[in-house]
Every structure is written in structure tokens, then in C-alpha cells.
Design an enzyme around this catalytic site. Structure first.
Site, PDB file in Angstrom:
ATOM      1  CB  SER A 180      -1.145  -8.178  -9.304  1.00 24.17           C
ATOM      2  OG  SER A 180      -0.908  -7.532  -8.216  1.00 24.17           O
TER       3      SER A 180
ATOM      4  CB  SER B 289      -1.883  -4.057  -8.769  1.00 23.16           C
ATOM      5  OG  SER B 289      -1.223  -4.204  -9.400  1.00 23.16           O
TER       6      SER B 289
ATOM      7  CE  LYS C 189      -1.028  -8.127  -5.486  1.00 24.12           C
ATOM      8  NZ  LYS C 189      -1.140  -6.710  -6.027  1.00 24.12           N
TER       9      LYS C 189
END
Length: 556
Positions: free
Chosen positions: A134, A158, A60
């Protein structure tokens, strides 16, 4: 297992095949990763023990990877770290290879996967729907069979919501179990580094290399697993079919010997609302508020590409008075006491991971309302200091459905063992035509929870014919060794229930039989009844595969 270099080459071929550029912020050049893979292969050939050798990792974009910009989804925020975050470093030390950094909701603020100047990340199964966030790019990279493992973060869900919406596993460990050094904070007191994988054992294995030593888990009385479950009528609004899918998962746990106990979910959902509606959101301003304020005022700064929804959430948090935070902390303490009283001696709480799978258009029309609904069951987990394991639990309305098991701090292994009762080893299936990546029927596999494994060919004992069907598809038939050829194929992993469902819908003249692959293994796959190979089913074996045949006809 194929060499690390072979796996890197296959991953980049898969990246080209799926054509989802929005997954990545910085994708490392294939040559660089292949060179690293070659060195890894040499080390393992010398006998070095690298338990994750050749496993491909996506990271990420708010987690540091040495030499790649850490953007947190905002180009103007970018900096280039000189060393990996501990989570990345530990996986690399075990042999994992980083493919690149992935897209996310900017500053990890959102559960939708659309709040990014790098583009909205579309769902793996249905590209008209969101991926969830996210940790959007990380989840989709795993779900589409590009990466074996991916790192995300989880503050409000997330690392779990995108796992559920894309049919994969997401582990959110106990807070502090994985170091958050080298992670751009969202809410530093709540943030957790999470891991995605296509199977629970893969995710657990990766997490084992990432964690610091943990305290012993709380003792439990002997007996079967005790799982808390709210009545479906108390879950609030769910997408069509989701309540039934949740009830099915609960029954599966009961059938496996778990003892189900009904609880009142009110303290959990009340705490969930506090995360964004209360004063705790002020910590997001602490993390990046000064940067946002400066970029809004300083006209000489390069375009920050601030997402307007993220900007407004964080800047509004600047003016929350301190007395509200203390009041909310007292409110949260009371809710935690009530929630733990409801859990009593339960080993885990079973919940739907989220509430619905919205389309991109639905999120654009109501970004805050949809986001709030998606976090109904996940927002309270870190506020209460709990751990969670999110796993696929079948499909609902043709889309992946997922549940999560939530447990007390440092019961991560226990919670995952219970979640394991909901997972079964997937079957493998070989496809050669309309179910290939990018072809019209590939969505059927994805909707049934199938996951791409590899590209390969059949053994050289098959002929391929073009059938007069709609949509167009080929017929694969086995012939003698002197008469056949190798045909392009893909191997997918599919839940056993999904394979059975696929078989019941298979139209004639297609059949499901054993297909021999180039390496000699036998895999269930699509074959064709020989009686269908009439004059209007021309032999196209010389093309080597269905895609090459379509390309030759200008239809590729």
C-alpha cells in the site's frame, strides 16, 4: 553535497518533470520547504551535526506529519496532527526535510497501489503497470529520484512489494523496533513502519535513527552465512523470467560464500493465506470499521470516497465469529513451529519479494485475486514475527525484479548484511538527449534499474548537434575550451550490469565516453563520433540543451 535549499529546488523541478501528481496527497509548498532548508543550511554552517542534513523525505499518508492532514487515503477520515509521529520526528531531528505526504491504498489495505480516491499510483518504470502498495506513493517518489528517503508501513508486504516493483530498497524491521504511535493502524498487532531508499546503506542509516533500543540478536554458530532457499518448482506461478532471476540471486549469494539450504516453503505460504482468508482480517475492522459503518449510514457526512474493495474487505471482517480467531491462532502457532523447524539455524530465507508485475487493467479486472498473488511470500512475515530486507536483484522481462531476505526477530542487521551481498555500488551516467526525463528513451534507463541523481550541465567544452536518427537524438562532441558551451544534462545512477548492457545495445554513431560536468567531475556519458556530424546534423549548441531545442521547434 549541494545545499539543502539547492536540493529542495531540484526536487521540485524533478516533480514537475516527471508529472506524476498521483504520488502525493499533500505536497508542501516549495517556499515552505526551502525556508526550512535555509535554516538547516545555517545550522550546519555553524557546525551543528545533522547526519541527514538536506535528505529529502516523503511520508506515507497514514503517518502523522505535524500540520499536514493524515488521511490514510480517505479524505473524510482526515485529521491534522499537532506533532510528528516518532519516526518522522527522529528523521527530522537528524536533518531530514519532509516534502509531503504520499498516496496509498486506502487504510493501508492492499498491495496494488490502485485503491485510492487520489488516483492509482503508476509504476516508476512502466506507467501502464501498478506501483505496488500500500506504500505506493512513497516508493515511486524514491524510485523517480524525487525523495532520498520515504516512510511506509508494512503489515502484509506494503513496504516490500512496492520496493521490488520499482527497483528500490525496502526495510521492514522487527515488529516494535520503530514506534507506531502516530500511525493509523491497519492491524495494530502486526503493523511496522518501514523505510525506502535507493541504496541499502541509505536505508539502513535512516532506520538507525528511527529505532528504539533492541534486544541483542540471537547467537549464531561460527561459519558462513546460511541461507534457506526453496526449490523454484515450489514457489508457485511466477511471471515469465522471474524463476530464473530468483535462481540467479541465489547463485550470487553462493558465489559470495553463503551456504544455501533447500527448505519446504509450505508453512510460510499456508500462513500467508490466513492473513486475509482467515479471522486475522477482523483486526482491520477494529482499526477503522466504526468509521466506515458511520459514513455508510450517516448521509450528512461529506463524501467519504471509500474505495469499494477496501470497504468490502473491512466490513465483511465485522461478522467473523470469535471462535474462528481462536482456531486460526492455534493453526498459526502450528505453522510457526513448522516454519521455524524448516529454517533451523539458517540466518535468512531468500524469496522473490512478489510473484508478478501486473498492469493496471489486470488489477481492475481481478482486484482480489491479483492482490492475493502479490502477497504470497510477504503475508506470513509479520504473522511469524520476522524481519525482512527487500532489495533489487536485476531485471526480468525488462522490468525491475526484487528479492527479500527474511530473518528471525532482531536479526535485522544480520539480514541486511546478507542482502548486501546482492547489491553493488551503482555507476553514474550523464545523458543529454533522448534519455533525459520525459524523452523517448528514458524508459531504457528505468528498465535497467537506473535512478535519477540530479540535473546539471556539462563543462563549457562541448558542442551539440541534432542527428537524423529515429527517435531524434542529439550528438555531443568535445571541443576546445574556447569553442564550446555548457549543455543541459542529467546524471543517473545505474547498476554496473545495466551500464554494460546499455553499452552493448548502443547504436552508431553514439559512443560511451567520459563527460566532464560543470563541477569538474568526469562521468561516463553519451557522446557522438565526429564523423557523423555532416551537413544533416546541424549545430544546436546555442539552444543550451536538447529540451530547449525541441521546444524551439514546437516539439517539447
Amino acid at each position: 553535497m549541494p545545499s539543502a535549499v539547492t536540493r529542495v529546488r531540484a526536487a521540485h523541478a524533478r516533480i514537475a518533470a516527471v508529472d506524476r501528481p498521483e504520488i502525493w496527497i499533500d505536497l508542501r509548498p516549495e517556499a515552505d520547504v526551502a525556508a526550512e532548508a535555509a535554516a538547516l543550511d545555517a545550522r550546519t554552517a555553524r557546525g551543528e551535526q545533522l547526519p541527514l542534513a538536506g535528505r529529502l523525505l516523503a511520508v506515507k499518508g497514514n503517518i502523522d506529519v505535524a500540520g499536514l492532514p493524515t488521511t490514510a487515503g480517505c479524505p473524510a477520515y482526515a485529521y491534522t496532527p499537532v506533532e510528528d509521529s516518532p519516526a518522522v520526528a527522529r528523521l527530522r531531528a537528524a536533518g531530514a526535510l519532509v516534502l509531503g505526504t504520499t498516496n496509498l491504498d486506502q487504510f493501508a489495505t492492499g498491495l496494488v497501489g490502485t485503491r485510492s480516491p487520489y488516483g492509482a499510483v503508476r509504476g516508476a518504470v512502466d506507467p501502464t503497470r501498478i506501483s505496488g502498495g500500500s506504500s505506493s506513493g512513497s516508493a515511486v517518489a524514491v524510485a523517480l529520484g524525487i525523495a532520498d528517503l520515504a516512510l511506509g508501513t508494512d503489515t502484509a508486504g506494503s513496504g516490500r512489494v512496492p520496493a521490488a516493483l520499482n527497483g528500490i530498497v525496502g526495510l521492514k524491521p522487527t515488529y516494535g523496533l520503530v514506534p507506531t504511535a502516530g500511525v493509523v493502524p491497519a492491524c495494530a498487532s502486526l503493523d511496522c513502519v518501514t523505510v525506502f531508499a535507493r541504496t541499502l546503506p541509505e536505508a539502513e542509516r535512516a532506520l538507525s535513527f528511527m529505532t528504539d533500543p533492541a534486544p541483542a540478536p540471537p547467537a549464531r554458530a561460527p561459519g558462513p552465512w546460511r541461507v534457506a532457499v526453496p526449490h523454484t518448482g515450489h514457489l508457485g506461478g511466477l511471471a515469465p523470467g522471474w524463476a530464473a532471476a530468483y535462481e540467479s540471486a541465489a547463485r550470487q549469494l553462493a558465489d559470495a560464500g553463503a551456504e544455501l539450504r533447500e527448505i519446504d516453503l509450505t508453512p510460510f505460504t499456508a500462513a500467508a493465506a490466513l492473513l486475509y482468508e482467515g479471522a486475522f482480517v477482523a483486526e482491520r475492522y477494529t482499526a477503522v470499521g466504526a468509521f466506515i459503518d458511520k459514513t455508510l449510514i450517516d448521509k450528512t457526512t461529506a463524501d467519504p470516497a471509500l474505495d469499494p474493495t477496501v470497504r468490502d474487505i473491512i466490513t465483511r471482517a465485522r461478522d467473523i465469529p470469535a471462535h474462528r480467531l481462536f482456531a486460526d491462532q492455534a493453526r498459526l502457532a502450528a505453522l510457526r513451529t513448522a516454519a521455524f523447524a524448516q529454517l533451523a539455524d539458517a540466518d535468512a530465507l531468500l524469496l522473490p519479494t512478489t510473484t508478478e508485475h501486473p498492469t493496471l487493467d489486470e488489477v481492475a479486472a481481478d482486484p482480489l485475486g491479483v492482490n492475493a498473488r502479490l502477497g504470497r511470500f510477504t503475508n506470513s512475515t509479520n504473522l511469524f514475527g520476522l524481519c525482512a530486507t527487500a532489495v533489487p536483484a536485476g531485471t526480468a522481462d525488462g522490468l525491475p525484479f526484487g528479492v527479500m531476505l527474511i530473518g528471525r526477530a532482531h536479526t535485522d542487521d544480520r539480514v541486511s548484511r546478507i542482502a548486501g551481498l546482492l547489491t553493488t555500488p551503482p555507476a553514474r551516467i550523464a545523458v543529454v538527449g533522448a534519455h533525459l526525463t520525459g524523452q523517448p528513451l528514458n524508459g531504457q534507463l528505468l528498465a535497467l534499474g537506473a535512478e535519477f541523481e540530479c540535473s546539471t550541465t556539462t563543462a563549457a567544452t562541448y558542442r551539440l548537434h541534432a542527428l537524423p536518427t529515429r527517435p531524434a537524438k542529439p550528438g555531443l562532441v568535445r571541443v576546445g575550451p574556447a569553442e564550446g558551451a555548457a549543455i543541459e544534462a542529467e546524471v543517473w545512477r545505474i547498476p554496473a550490469a545495466g551500464l554494460g548492457q546499455l553499452l552493448t545495445t548502443l547504436p552508431r554513431p553514439m559512443t560511451l565516453g567520459s563527460v566532464t560536468l560543470a563541477d569538474g567531475t568526469e562521468v561516463p556519458g553519451f557522446l557522438c563520433e565526429p564523423s557523423a556530424l555532416a551537413a544533416d546534423a546541424p549545430d544546436i549548441t546555442h539552444h543550451g540543451g536538447w529540451r530547449a531545442y525541441l521546444a524551439a521547434r514546437g516539439r517539447g
